[in-house]
Design a protein around this motif. Structure first.
Motif, PDB file in Angstrom:
ATOM      1  N   THR A  58       0.837  -1.206   0.000  1.00  0.00           N
ATOM      2  CA  THR A  58       0.000   0.000   0.000  1.00  0.00           C
ATOM      3  C   THR A  58       0.868   1.251   0.000  1.00  0.00           C
ATOM      4  O   THR A  58       0.568   2.229  -0.691  1.00  0.00           O
ATOM      5  CB  THR A  58      -0.949  -0.006   1.226  1.00  0.00           C
ATOM      6  OG1 THR A  58      -1.838  -1.120   1.095  1.00  0.00           O
ATOM      7  CG2 THR A  58      -1.762   1.273   1.326  1.00  0.00           C
TER       8      THR A  58
ATOM      9  N   ASP B 204      -5.888  -0.935  -4.965  1.00  0.00           N
ATOM     10  CA  ASP B 204      -5.324  -1.560  -3.761  1.00  0.00           C
ATOM     11  C   ASP B 204      -6.284  -2.633  -3.249  1.00  0.00           C
ATOM     12  O   ASP B 204      -7.315  -2.322  -2.663  1.00  0.00           O
ATOM     13  CB  ASP B 204      -5.093  -0.494  -2.673  1.00  0.00           C
ATOM     14  CG  ASP B 204      -4.219  -1.025  -1.549  1.00  0.00           C
ATOM     15  OD1 ASP B 204      -3.848  -2.214  -1.581  1.00  0.00           O
ATOM     16  OD2 ASP B 204      -3.906  -0.234  -0.639  1.00  0.00           O
ATOM     17  N   GLU B 205      -5.941  -3.866  -3.509  1.00  0.00           N
ATOM     18  CA  GLU B 205      -6.767  -5.017  -3.116  1.00  0.00           C
ATOM     19  C   GLU B 205      -8.237  -4.784  -3.455  1.00  0.00           C
ATOM     20  O   GLU B 205      -9.102  -4.780  -2.566  1.00  0.00           O
ATOM     21  CB  GLU B 205      -6.599  -5.309  -1.619  1.00  0.00           C
ATOM     22  CG  GLU B 205      -5.157  -5.623  -1.276  1.00  0.00           C
ATOM     23  CD  GLU B 205      -5.014  -6.380   0.027  1.00  0.00           C
ATOM     24  OE1 GLU B 205      -5.859  -7.248   0.291  1.00  0.00           O
ATOM     25  OE2 GLU B 205      -4.058  -6.111   0.757  1.00  0.00           O
TER      26      GLU B 205
HETATM   27 MG   LIG Z   1      -2.051  -2.812   2.139  1.00  0.00          MG
END
Ligand SMILES: [Mg+2]
Ligand SMILES: Nc1ncnc2c1ncn2[C@@H]1O[C@H](COP(=O)(O)OP(=O)(O)OP(=O)(O)O)[C@@H](O)[C@H]1O
Length: 239
Positions: free
Chosen positions: A50, A171-172
């Motif tokens: 991240t 992000d994910e």
């Molecule tokens: Mg992360």
């Protein structure tokens, strides 16, 4: 694919200071991204995924290192220009969708365009096109709590792609989704990449997501421990 690297990062370092403690989240990360790549970033929790994505998405700044997009040094841009560059050139999909609950899908998508100063008419047209790309044309009037998790995530993707960003960071994007809805979201990303040549950088934890990517970068302790191109398969139209 344009073989010239669009993004270049060199020796990116990000250390967080919390009181007396320094957390070394990134310890010298270097790589290039070419236009049209679909990169998956993997690695254990806390490895810096991240942190890296936030720097690439111009949400955060590195402690040290270089970052250029099309030879433009985006680290040293004055803050206002950086924000403008981020809003107009980059798309960022947050793990938790970050939609505004009081606004329906199309309003969530066109709000950024309005903030950039475009007319409402133009903003609505591009928002409609973006919602169509993610397969949500018929649900544009629904507010987030009338949408499933996968649909909300697709609205978030539509919001990020409405301004036709040079690069899409995610992000994910499937972290809160079941396998079926994850597949829907990944199919949208894959179509954007294959059909529209969208450059994508996606953080993921799931090994089965990797087949959607063209390259996999693995982080550990804030360093790249592998960077592999995946074999290309014939493209398939998924939407
Ligand atoms: Mg992360
Ligand atoms: N704002 C912050 N202040 C202090 N430390 C931070 C901050 N953000 C992240 N860190 C630390 O930096 C390291 C990397 O965090 P990061 O969020 O980049 O990891 P990650 O690979 O995305 O992990 P996950 O898979 O759990 O999301 C971790 O040790 C984390 O605790």
């Amino acid at each position: 694919m344009d073989e010239k690297p669009m993004i270049k990062i060199k020796n990116l370092v990000r250390h967080y200071k919390t009181g007396e403690v320094i957390v070394k989240a990134l310890n010298g990360v270097s790589f290039d991204i070419k236009k049209g790549e679909f990169i998956a970033i993997i690695g254990p929790s806390g490895s810096g995924k991240t942190t890296l994505l936030r720097i690439l998405g111009l949400i955060d700044k590195p402690t040290d290192g270089e970052y250029t997009i099309n030879n433009l040094n985006v680290i040293d841009l004055p803050e206002e220009e950086r924000t403008y560059y981020r809003l107009t050139q980059l798309g960022y999909v947050f793990q938790d969708y970050a939609l505004i609950n009081e606004m329906n899908a199309i309003e969530n998508v066109y709000i950024l365009s309005l903030m950039e100063g475009r007319s409402k008419k133009e903003s609505i047209i591009t928002a409609k096109q973006a919602l169509e790309k993610v397969g949500l044309k018929d649900k544009s009037e629904r507010v987030p709590n009338q949408l499933s998790g996968g649909e909300k995530q697709r609205v978030a993707i539509a919001r990020a792609i409405a301004k036709k960003p040079k690069i899409l960071f995610a992000d994910e994007p499937c972290a809160n989704l079941d396998t079926r809805t994850s597949k829907q979201v990944l199919d949208v990303l894959k179509t954007l990449n294959k059909k529209f040549g969208q450059t994508i950088v996606m953080v993921t934890h799931e090994s089965w997501h990797l087949k959607y990517a063209s390259r996999v970068i693995k982080l550990k302790d804030g360093l790249i421990i592998s960077d592999k191109k995946l074999k290309k398969k014939p493209s398939r139209v998924l939407l």
